[in-house]
Scaffold this motif. Structure first.
Motif: not given
Lengths: 339, 476
Positions: B210-212, B256-268
């Motif tokens: 949901i967040i990403t 970049l949006g897809i990359v951020l999805t992975f990065v933010v999922s990882w961080g969360l």
């Protein structure tokens, strides 16, 4: 227009400060908040639990042991214990603190809340094993007796927490698992794990990393001065004696020949190969286990590995005519006989 | 039964409960399942061996193969986007002609005929009606194309294979492969993407999804990206390359949006949503011929219209705010101009400007009206009387040169364009999505986190891009 170098420096400093303050694990702000949450009630409940556990294993409870167990200064501990004695929760015998009847009842309620929470976290949430204990510690203090009862009801009144500790009933009954530490066992005897000590966390994490879990069968192969060699989960492990003493076991009552051979897992199957399911490991529990049963993974079911994801994991298996994708760590919970 | 007897019975039961041990329940369940399986095996006749050539298996081997798996996914996605964007152009402009070019003047005339006071006419028609008309004409056609296409792929059985292919990457970032599906749905509309996370069982992984979801560049943001990329980035290269380069720029933003999805999922999954990676156990259903008409009907009824309805409702306060803020004067200047002036220093600092920031605040209800709002505010605050239709009246320009002229008058540079594209990807979700997140999670805390985390990230990223750009001597 501001100077970019200056702006970058300020921003980096700002980011660094907020990182130090709000870092999710151990940021100063969170630490401070956790400290201020350690209310009097929480501390006294933790002390009750500590004394209760000590009485169970016939350890002495002293001022020092309380200081160490709940992480406050000796001074604070003395004040705390004095207050608790005044409320009739404990009494001092020599240098040893003992629970009064009232104290024991309160301790059992906390223990009940704690173990029910652990059970809930294990069965119904995705939290990692080494987090169950800490999260339960957070929740156990905020529950009324009614809430504890309804939690127990919604979980189907479980008798044991995921570490194998018995959960006291609402009337305060509990049956100890009766296990003996693994470090005092005869060589070659077949044993069932009944309990894994979940404190301290570092030792417990090591036990979890070895894949050990209550209900599992193990065998001691060799006991040396500085190590214990065991056979578990289809593999040999060498562990420290301290670690072995945190594992409680009972002798296997009815030998079950299939049990020892957990070495062949569904995850080892090559694409195109078929196998017959023997059992699902006890480690796989709650919703996860139910899901596998729902899919028809039962002893005797024939499963064929059909294809692997281009990224290497998961693998799709043909189970009862349906094609199901399972991750590697899921498939490794299922022991099989290749056909 | 006497009370005594009942009590003894209960005591025995309680004692037995302890005796049978903790694995008793699971044993019972397992044997029930085994019995059921035996009965089924006896009672159900199975057809003898299937034919020698198994079509499903052949397709499966192709779409999940090491060489073709990923390229096929990219190809499929490109086709869906291409069909959505190019297919939506015509109906979008038809709707715009109808709602904005024909109906709008009619309403204005009607209002003046019945003698509506200027402020009521402005608020209702210039503000609210225009915002609603804009949202409908920009949002409806792409969604009416994207969602049925998406549902067709789902029906066909292809989407579960996408989740199967991508699961490993999501697993490594602590999320679930099914997030690939909610992310793809987010490209259509983030609100629909958030609803689509219902297929994820684990609450923790669902929250991550949901967040990403906001990092999936939704339909409402594509027009902004395409316009800015065409006007500024396409202009950097010779004319015959302009089209492809500006398309590439938009694709890079989406990636970049897809990359951020992975990065933010990882961080969360390593911080606030720490936990065990749950299981995949997803069925890969047999391929079925899709039922086209039924799919189109249900996806429009279930997905397009509810989302559109919510967006239209949210356009009402947005339109009202936009019109009011540019028409209520404090001293010589309108409220909007005051705010623009106030926000401008900060906007410039992060390589944007006050107009863009205010537009993003006013247009929280719908990303679709960002460009019209920016144009209107720029004209308003730089006093360009040759463009637009007056304070608080959103407009769009038919020619790219016209847009460029307005942007340049607003002091835009290449940096502004790049940062606007970045900020359009990385900012708070629209209010429709925020509303949906609240309804799905039922939690104020998670709604706030999903709304504020992307803004904070967007501001940080644009700030660093701007400062480094200036450090390296870029104009801006």
């Amino acid at each position: 227009m501001s100077n970019p170098i200056l702006a970058l420096t300020y921003a980096s400093l700002l980011l660094a400060t907020s990182f130090i303050l709000f870092r999710p694990d151990g940021g100063l702000f969170w630490q401070w908040r956790r400290q201020s949450h350690l209310t009097h009630r929480v501390l006294s409940e933790d002390a009750l639990k500590h004394i209760y556990k000590n009485e169970l294993i016939n350890n002495m409870t002293t001022l020092d042991s309380v200081t160490g167990a709940i992480g406050i200064s000796g001074n604070q501990a003395a004040i705390l214990l004095h207050e608790m004695a005044k409320h009739g929760l404990l009494k001092l015998e020599g240098t040893e603190f003992k629970l009064t009847k009232r104290g024991r009842v309160s301790a059992l309620h906390i223990l009940r809340a704690h173990r029910l929470w652990e059970h809930y976290l294990a069965e119904q949430t995705g939290f990692i094993e080494s987090e169950w204990h800490e999260r339960a510690e957070l929740h156990e203090h905020n529950m009324t007796l009614d809430e504890i009862d309804s939690l127990s009801n919604s979980l189907g009144n479980p008798t044991h927490d995921p570490h194998g500790d018995p959960i006291p009933t609402s009337s305060g009954d509990l049956v100890y698992h009766g296990g003996i530490p693994l470090s005092n066992q005869e060589i070659g005897q077949r044993l069932h794990i009944v309990h894994l000590e979940d404190e301290p966390k570092t030792l417990y994490s090591q036990l979890v990393a070895l894949g050990l879990h209550p209900g599992m069968e193990i065998q001691v192969l060799e006991i040396g001065q500085h190590f214990v060699r065991i056979w578990a989960a289809g593999d040999e492990h060498v562990i420290a004696p301290l670690l072995a003493s945190n594992i409680s076991v009972v002798p296997v009552s009815e030998p079950d020949l299939d049990d020892m051979d957990e070495s062949k897992r569904l995850s080892n199957l090559d694409i195109g190969q078929s196998c017959r399911v023997m059992r699902i490991s006890r480690q796989c529990r709650g919703l996860e286990r139910r899901r596998l049963l729902d899919l028809g993974v039962l002893p005797g079911t024939v499963i064929k590995a059909e294809m692997r994801s281009p990224s290497g994991d998961p693998t799709a298996y043909r189970i009862r005519e349906a094609l199901i994708g399972l991750r590697q760590d899921q498939a490794s919970m299922i022991s099989v006989v290749p056909l | 039964m006497s009370d005594n007897k009942a009590k003894r019975l209960l005591e025995t039961a309680e004692k037995l409960r302890w005796d049978v041990g903790s694995t008793f329940h699971e044993g019972v369940v397992e044997s029930i399942y085994s019995d059921a399986a035996h009965i089924a095996d006896r009672a159900v006749n199975q057809k003898e061996k299937r034919s020698y050539f198994d079509l499903d298996r052949t397709i499966d081997r192709l779409v999940t193969s090491r060489f073709f798996g990923f390229p096929l996914m990219v190809l499929m996605l490109t086709v869906v986007f291409w069909m959505t964007i190019s297919g939506a152009n015509v109906p979008s402009s038809m709707l715009a002609t109808l709602l904005l070019d024909n109906l709008y003047p009619l309403l204005k005339t009607g209002a003046s005929t019945i003698g509506l006071p200027w402020w009521l006419d402005g608020l209702l028609i210039d503000g609210i009606y225009l915002a609603m008309g804009w949202v409908i004409s920009v949002m409806l056609p792409p969604m009416a194309i994207f969602f049925p296409l998406f549902t067709l792929l789902e029906d066909l059985g292809y989407l579960p294979r996408v989740a199967f292919n991508l699961d490993n990457m999501f697993r490594r970032s602590g999320a679930h492969g099914k997030q690939a599906l909610s992310m793809a749905m987010g490209w259509g509309c983030n609100a629909a993407g958030v609803i689509a996370t219902r297929i994820i069982d684990s609450p923790r992984e669902r929250l991550i999804a949901i967040i990403t979801n906001n990092f999936a560049l939704c339909n409402g943001r594509w027009p902004t990206q395409i316009l800015v990329a065409t006007v500024f980035i396409g202009a950097l290269v010779p004319a015959h390359l302009a089209g492809i380069i500006s398309a590439l720029a938009v694709v890079i933003i989406a990636l970049l949006g897809i990359v951020l999805t992975f990065v933010v999922s990882w961080g969360l999954s390593r911080t606030v949503l720490k936990g065990e990676v749950s299981t995949f156990s997803m069925e890969l259903p047999p391929y079925r011929p899709p039922r086209i008409l039924q799919t189109i009907y249900t996806s429009i009824i279930d997905r397009t219209l509810p989302v559109l309805w919510r967006a239209v409702l949210w356009a009402v306060p947005a339109g009202a705010l936009i019109w009011t803020s540019s028409n209520v004067l404090i001293g010589d200047l309108s409220v909007a101009e005051h705010i623009v002036e106030y926000l401008n220093p900060f906007g410039i600092l992060i390589g944007l400007n006050g107009v863009i920031l205010l537009a993003y605040i006013l247009a929280i209800p719908a990303n679709e009206i960002i460009i019209p709002t920016i144009l209107m505010l720029t004209v308003l605050s730089s006093r360009m009387d040759s463009f637009g239709a007056g304070a608080g009246v959103m407009f769009e320009l038919d020619s790219l040169e016209g847009s460029l002229a307005v942007f340049q008058a607003g002091g835009w540079t290449l940096l502004t364009a790049v940062n606007l594209m970045l900020f359009s990807l990385i900012h708070n979700p629209c209010s429709t999505t925020i509303h949906t997140i609240y309804k799905e999670t039922g939690s104020v805390k998670w709604t706030l986190i999903s709304s504020l985390l992307p803004v904070a990230m967007g501001l940080t990223i644009t700030f660093f891009v701007a400062q480094i750009w200036r450090l390296l001597g870029g104009v801006g």
